[in-house]
Structure formats: C-alpha cells, structure tokens
Design an enzyme around this catalytic site. Structure first.
Site, PDB file in Angstrom:
ATOM      1  N   HIS A   1      -7.094   1.145  -4.315  1.00  0.00           N
ATOM      2  CA  HIS A   1      -6.392  -0.057  -3.867  1.00  0.00           C
ATOM      3  C   HIS A   1      -5.279  -0.446  -4.847  1.00  0.00           C
ATOM      4  O   HIS A   1      -5.191   0.088  -5.950  1.00  0.00           O
ATOM      5  CB  HIS A   1      -7.356  -1.237  -3.723  1.00  0.00           C
ATOM      6  CG  HIS A   1      -8.196  -1.181  -2.483  1.00  0.00           C
ATOM      7  ND1 HIS A   1      -9.354  -0.464  -2.406  1.00  0.00           N
ATOM      8  CD2 HIS A   1      -8.020  -1.744  -1.256  1.00  0.00           C
ATOM      9  CE1 HIS A   1      -9.884  -0.590  -1.204  1.00  0.00           C
ATOM     10  NE2 HIS A   1      -9.090  -1.351  -0.482  1.00  0.00           N
TER      11      HIS A   1
ATOM     12  N   LYS B   1      -5.925  -6.138  -6.551  1.00  0.00           N
ATOM     13  CA  LYS B   1      -7.276  -6.352  -6.019  1.00  0.00           C
ATOM     14  C   LYS B   1      -8.218  -6.727  -7.154  1.00  0.00           C
ATOM     15  O   LYS B   1      -8.246  -6.062  -8.191  1.00  0.00           O
ATOM     16  CB  LYS B   1      -7.772  -5.105  -5.287  1.00  0.00           C
ATOM     17  CG  LYS B   1      -9.100  -5.337  -4.558  1.00  0.00           C
ATOM     18  CD  LYS B   1      -9.412  -4.209  -3.598  1.00  0.00           C
ATOM     19  CE  LYS B   1     -10.732  -4.427  -2.866  1.00  0.00           C
ATOM     20  NZ  LYS B   1     -10.749  -5.691  -2.088  1.00  0.00           N
TER      21      LYS B   1
END
Length: 293
Positions: free
Chosen positions: A181, A185
C-alpha cells in the site's frame, strides 16, 4: 430522448428527479460522506455525482480540514450545494446512509449519531479492535450496516476464490499473504490481508490468532506448516496490491488482486448503499451485498 451521461451527472449532484421509464420518478439515495476532503472522500463524492440514483446529502471532515465550509464538490469544479462540515449532526441530518472510510475512533463517533438519527452506514474503515467490532454489531441492532475491510467487487470475488483454493490446497502447501500500500496507510497488515487470512483459516479450521505470523527477522527456525504468514510493504502512492501464495512441492499458486485506483472501492460502496435500501437493521458484509453467500 435518452439522457446523456453528463446530464445524468448534473441531475445527481443537484438532487433533481430523474425521469424513469414511463415518466416515473425513481428513488435517489441521500448519501453522506465522512472524510469528504480526503482521497477516498473525493472518489466517493465523484462516484455519487455520476450515479443517477444517488445524491450527496452531507459531507463530514475534521475541524482542522481546510475544506470546512467549502462546497464538497468544489474539487470537481461543480457546486453540490453541500458544504463540508465538522458538525456530525449537521452532516447527517439530511442523509439516509453514511459512507465512512476514516479511522476507527472517528467511525464510532459517527455511528453514535447514525444510531440516534436512524441513518444507515457503509463502513470501509479498517483497524478496528475486537471490542470496537462488538460496538458496531451492537449499533446494527438499531440501524442497518455494511461493514467490510474492502468494498471492491473484485476483492470480494478474490475472497471467494481463496475459499475454493484453501479447500483443495489444504495439505502440503505453505500459505503467505503479501500486501502493498501507499506510504500514508497507518495500519498493517491491511484489513483486506487480514480478511484473506480469516477466510483461509476458517476453511482450514485453524484459529488465525494462533497461526498468524507477522513478518520474520533473525533465526526463525523451520517454518511451521500450519502457519499463515503476513508481509506488509509501504511506499509511494500504491492504492493496494494483495497476493496470496500457496507454495507446495514443485509448484506454487498465486492469487492476486491489484487496485489501479480507488474508483473500485467507491463503486462497491454504492452497491452497498443500494443493498441497504430495504434493510432496517442488521450487520452485513460485501458477500451479502454481492450474493456470494
């Protein structure tokens, strides 16, 4: 005469009625968005604007957001008539459903008012503790909620594929889950990766809390065949990649889902909004929404 795509967009954002077959007036779902000025919030607002059966009815964000007081669709160069507000009650007062992809504490605060006002919720927030999940389940006794770590239709089909793979590859295959990600995040492993592990563990009749291994370092010893490994990678602006590896002797199977942008999450969220239309209460997930159970 058929309406053009742009006309449908304008109708949705202004909240006007869209003529249906035979001149009827179909339902428009009044949707509020939490985290309205974030990346996901923008994607949701754009998706709502493009949907002929939804209209933006509220936009919530933190008091510190520079967008407070501005029109929620200003980033699109359009006026929705809905200002971004930090007042939860104001943001929800005209809504039927709230879509929330924020943080656990913020989502729970929003749900308190949802319960009081009778507003349904579609929750894509991840990182909830078990106690927080219990609070959501309790709230669902009074209002209908769709809770899912990933609203993507493709990801939920992937969950179903993992069920099948786990049933067949239940012996002699080591299982590793790798997720990647963007640098912003804040939780790891991702909620989607954990859900993948839960799906597999359930099929294999294993307790994920006991068999999960989160990263490895140093002399770890030989791999326990019953474990399910998790690895998290963070960097750049990667929206979300998830791969489950079933590694056997002489072969390996990889099941991968890659998200190119957040539009897939937004479209899945609107499918959840439509699913909740005739639900007064209850806790549901995307398998319910997509008819995969």
């Amino acid at each position: 005469m058929a309406r053009t795509r742009e006309t449908l967009k304008n109708v949705a954002v202004e909240g006007a009625t869209q003529p249906g077959v035979g001149g009827g007036t179909p339902t428009q779902y009044r949707v509020a968005v939490a985290g309205a000025s974030g990346r996901m919030g923008h994607m949701l607002i754009e998706a709502i604007r493009e949907a002929h059966d939804c209209r933006l009815a509220g936009a919530l964000d933190l008091p510190s957001s520079p967008s407070i007081g501005n029109d929620a669709a200003a980033f699109l160069g359009h006026a929705s008539g809905v200002p971004v507000t930090a007042d939860i009650r104001t943001g929800l007062q005209n809504a039927e459903v709230l879509i929330d992809f924020t943080r656990p504490e913020g989502t729970l605060n929003h749900l308190k008012l949802c319960r009081e006002l009778g507003v349904k919720a579609v929750i894509g927030t991840t990182g909830f503790s078990e106690a927080q999940k219990e609070l959501i389940a309790d709230t669902a006794r009074d209002v209908a909620i769709v809770l899912a770590p990933n609203m993507s239709v493709g990801v939920n089909v992937t969950f179903k594929l993992l069920e099948l793979a786990a049933k067949v590859l239940d012996d002699g295959y080591d299982i590793e889950i790798v997720e990647t990600h963007h640098r912003h995040k804040v939780d790891a492993p991702s909620g989607t990766a954990l859900k993948m592990g839960e799906v597999i563990a359930k099929v294999l009749e294993r307790d994920l809390k006991k068999v999960a291994v989160y990263g490895r370092e140093g002399v770890t010893g030989e791999r326990d065949a019953r474990t399910i490994g998790f690895s998290a990678v963070r960097g750049g602006d990667i929206v979300g990649d998830h791969t489950v590896l079933f590694a056997g002797t002489g072969e390996r199977i990889e099941i991968t889902h890659r998200a190119a942008n957040r539009a897939t999450y937004a479209q899945g969220s609107l499918r959840a909004v439509r699913f909740l239309a005739d639900k007064a209460s209850g806790l549901y997930d995307m398998f319910d929404v997509l008819g995969l159970k």
